[in-house]
Design a protein around this motif. Structure first.
Motif, short mmCIF file in Angstrom:
data_model
loop_
_atom_site.label_atom_id
_atom_site.label_comp_id
_atom_site.label_asym_id
_atom_site.label_seq_id
_atom_site.Cartn_x
_atom_site.Cartn_y
_atom_site.Cartn_z
N PRO A 43 0.30 3.02 -4.04
CA PRO A 43 -1.50 3.28 -3.56
C PRO A 43 -2.45 3.22 -4.32
O PRO A 43 -3.13 3.02 -3.69
CB PRO A 43 -0.98 4.75 -2.83
CG PRO A 43 -0.09 4.98 -3.18
CD PRO A 43 0.96 4.16 -4.12
N PHE A 88 -4.57 0.21 -4.37
CA PHE A 88 -5.84 0.44 -3.52
C PHE A 88 -6.77 0.60 -4.44
O PHE A 88 -8.27 1.02 -4.50
CB PHE A 88 -5.21 0.10 -2.37
CG PHE A 88 -3.82 -0.75 -1.96
CD1 PHE A 88 -4.90 -1.42 -1.34
CD2 PHE A 88 -3.41 -0.97 -2.03
CE1 PHE A 88 -4.20 -3.06 -0.62
CE2 PHE A 88 -2.31 -1.59 -1.44
CZ PHE A 88 -2.43 -2.87 -0.96
N ARG A 114 0.73 -1.19 -0.04
CA ARG A 114 -0.36 -0.23 0.01
C ARG A 114 0.89 1.55 -0.13
O ARG A 114 0.21 1.76 -0.68
CB ARG A 114 -1.12 -0.34 1.49
CG ARG A 114 -1.84 0.92 1.54
CD ARG A 114 -3.04 1.15 0.91
NE ARG A 114 -3.69 2.01 0.95
CZ ARG A 114 -4.13 2.82 1.23
NH1 ARG A 114 -3.81 3.32 -0.68
NH2 ARG A 114 -5.39 4.23 1.36
N VAL A 130 -10.40 -3.85 -0.53
CA VAL A 130 -8.89 -3.75 -0.62
C VAL A 130 -8.09 -5.29 -0.50
O VAL A 130 -7.31 -5.56 0.06
CB VAL A 130 -9.21 -3.36 1.19
CG1 VAL A 130 -7.77 -3.86 2.31
CG2 VAL A 130 -8.46 -1.75 1.21
#
Length: 142
Positions: free
Chosen positions: A69, A72, A65, A90
């Motif tokens: 990023p 996600f 993550r 997620v």
């Protein structure tokens, strides 16, 4: 009779359910590639895979993550597109990562069990010499 769950029970199921399900998937993949020789070895490897996946998997998800990023965010958008809770996006990413976190434990533990099994009549000094010889051979030293 309907089964009622409280918020705490639901949270526990969510917290432990995904790691356990993904650990089971990692274990089944491990069985496909490296079948255990004994029942004891099977239970040991299953337990190790579950523990490794449960402990190391979330760390890998956090690292992924922070490194990527946008992945996600895209998973959240896909969850919305399918009409499910955006937080479920997620899981689209985390579940395979948790499975991948458990696989090395299965294979490494299996290799150690078999290596020690072939040397079960040796003492600790002989095991250390065997391990040192393997390391020296891997490095290309005589």
């Amino acid at each position: 009779m309907a089964v009622e769950t409280t918020a705490a029970t639901g949270a526990l199921i969510k917290f432990f359910g995904v790691p356990l399900l993904t650990s089971a998937a990692a274990t089944s993949l491990g069985f496909m590639f490296m079948w255990p020789k004994t029942r004891k070895e099977a239970f040991l490897r299953i337990g190790t895979t579950i523990i490794f996946s449960t402990l190391c998997g979330p760390l890998l998800v956090v690292a992924l993550r922070s490194w990527w990023p946008g992945l996600f965010e895209a998973a959240r958008d896909i969850a919305i597109m399918y009409g499910v809770d955006p937080a479920l996006g997620v899981v689209f990413i985390a579940a395979p990562v948790l499975v991948l976190a458990g696989l090395p434990a299965w294979w490494v533990l299996g290799a150690f069990v078999r290596w020690f099994g072939r040397r079960e009549d040796k003492d600790i000094g002989e095991l250390a010499r065997d391990a040192a010889a393997i390391v020296h051979n891997a490095r290309g030293r005589p």
